[in-house]
Design a protein around this motif. Sequence first.
Motif, PDB file in Angstrom:
ATOM      1  N   THR A   2       0.844  -1.195   0.000  1.00  9.83           N
ATOM      2  CA  THR A   2       0.000   0.000   0.000  1.00  9.83           C
ATOM      3  C   THR A   2       0.872   1.235   0.000  1.00  9.83           C
ATOM      4  O   THR A   2       1.956   1.253   0.571  1.00  9.83           O
ATOM      5  CB  THR A   2      -0.931   0.020   1.234  1.00  9.83           C
ATOM      6  N   ARG A   3       0.365   2.238  -0.636  1.00  8.67           N
ATOM      7  CA  ARG A   3       1.092   3.506  -0.708  1.00  8.67           C
ATOM      8  C   ARG A   3       0.247   4.557  -0.031  1.00  8.67           C
ATOM      9  O   ARG A   3      -0.794   4.930  -0.537  1.00  8.67           O
ATOM     10  CB  ARG A   3       1.330   3.897  -2.170  1.00  8.67           C
ATOM     11  N   ALA A   7      -1.151   8.302  -5.333  1.00  9.62           N
ATOM     12  CA  ALA A   7      -2.140   7.795  -6.273  1.00  9.62           C
ATOM     13  C   ALA A   7      -1.780   6.367  -6.665  1.00  9.62           C
ATOM     14  O   ALA A   7      -0.612   6.001  -6.711  1.00  9.62           O
ATOM     15  CB  ALA A   7      -2.180   8.683  -7.511  1.00  9.62           C
ATOM     16  N   HIS A   8      -2.797   5.583  -6.946  1.00  5.41           N
ATOM     17  CA  HIS A   8      -2.553   4.243  -7.471  1.00  5.41           C
ATOM     18  C   HIS A   8      -2.104   4.374  -8.918  1.00  5.41           C
ATOM     19  O   HIS A   8      -2.522   5.272  -9.638  1.00  5.41           O
ATOM     20  CB  HIS A   8      -3.815   3.391  -7.381  1.00  5.41           C
ATOM     21  N   THR A   9      -1.277   3.442  -9.346  1.00  2.73           N
ATOM     22  CA  THR A   9      -0.732   3.494 -10.696  1.00  2.73           C
ATOM     23  C   THR A   9      -1.452   2.503 -11.600  1.00  2.73           C
ATOM     24  O   THR A   9      -1.615   1.329 -11.245  1.00  2.73           O
ATOM     25  CB  THR A   9       0.775   3.166 -10.692  1.00  2.73           C
ATOM     26  N   LEU A  10      -1.857   2.979 -12.766  1.00  2.00           N
ATOM     27  CA  LEU A  10      -2.522   2.169 -13.777  1.00  2.00           C
ATOM     28  C   LEU A  10      -1.598   2.060 -14.982  1.00  2.00           C
ATOM     29  O   LEU A  10      -1.111   3.079 -15.485  1.00  2.00           O
ATOM     30  CB  LEU A  10      -3.836   2.819 -14.200  1.00  2.00           C
ATOM     31  N   PHE A  32      -5.944   8.163 -10.644  1.00  2.00           N
ATOM     32  CA  PHE A  32      -4.846   7.255 -10.959  1.00  2.00           C
ATOM     33  C   PHE A  32      -3.681   7.998 -11.584  1.00  2.00           C
ATOM     34  O   PHE A  32      -3.864   8.940 -12.345  1.00  2.00           O
ATOM     35  CB  PHE A  32      -5.302   6.172 -11.962  1.00  2.00           C
ATOM     36  N   SER A  33      -2.501   7.529 -11.297  1.00  2.00           N
ATOM     37  CA  SER A  33      -1.306   7.921 -12.028  1.00  2.00           C
ATOM     38  C   SER A  33      -1.217   6.913 -13.171  1.00  2.00           C
ATOM     39  O   SER A  33      -1.347   5.708 -12.949  1.00  2.00           O
ATOM     40  CB  SER A  33      -0.096   7.808 -11.109  1.00  2.00           C
ATOM     41  N   PRO A  52       2.904  -1.453 -11.270  1.00  2.00           N
ATOM     42  CA  PRO A  52       1.602  -0.785 -11.243  1.00  2.00           C
ATOM     43  C   PRO A  52       0.599  -1.551 -10.381  1.00  2.00           C
ATOM     44  O   PRO A  52       0.729  -2.760 -10.192  1.00  2.00           O
ATOM     45  CB  PRO A  52       1.170  -0.789 -12.713  1.00  2.00           C
ATOM     46  N   ASP A  53      -0.384  -0.830  -9.873  1.00  2.00           N
ATOM     47  CA  ASP A  53      -1.430  -1.449  -9.060  1.00  2.00           C
ATOM     48  C   ASP A  53      -2.456  -2.163  -9.926  1.00  2.00           C
ATOM     49  O   ASP A  53      -3.038  -3.163  -9.507  1.00  2.00           O
ATOM     50  CB  ASP A  53      -2.137  -0.373  -8.220  1.00  2.00           C
ATOM     51  N   VAL A  54      -2.689  -1.622 -11.122  1.00  2.00           N
ATOM     52  CA  VAL A  54      -3.691  -2.163 -12.042  1.00  2.00           C
ATOM     53  C   VAL A  54      -3.114  -2.161 -13.448  1.00  2.00           C
ATOM     54  O   VAL A  54      -2.426  -1.220 -13.841  1.00  2.00           O
ATOM     55  CB  VAL A  54      -4.978  -1.303 -12.035  1.00  2.00           C
TER      56      VAL A  54
END
Length: 66
Positions: A2-3, A7-10, A32-33, A52-54
Amino acid sequence: MTRSGAAHTLLVVETCAETLALAMEQAKLHGFSVITAPDPHVALNMIEMASPDVVMTDLFLPDRAG
């Protein structure tokens, strides 16, 4: 992983510039980033480098690589 506060990265894997632009616009609107890759081979390197997260990909990429 978790960060906190980031922002979560896509990662978007897409060959069509119009579809890529739309996906990036929508992802950024939702916080998202966004990073991009033009094909699955580059995407695999991006996954290793950026974690990346996604990952969003087109199932019908050239050479059935989606």
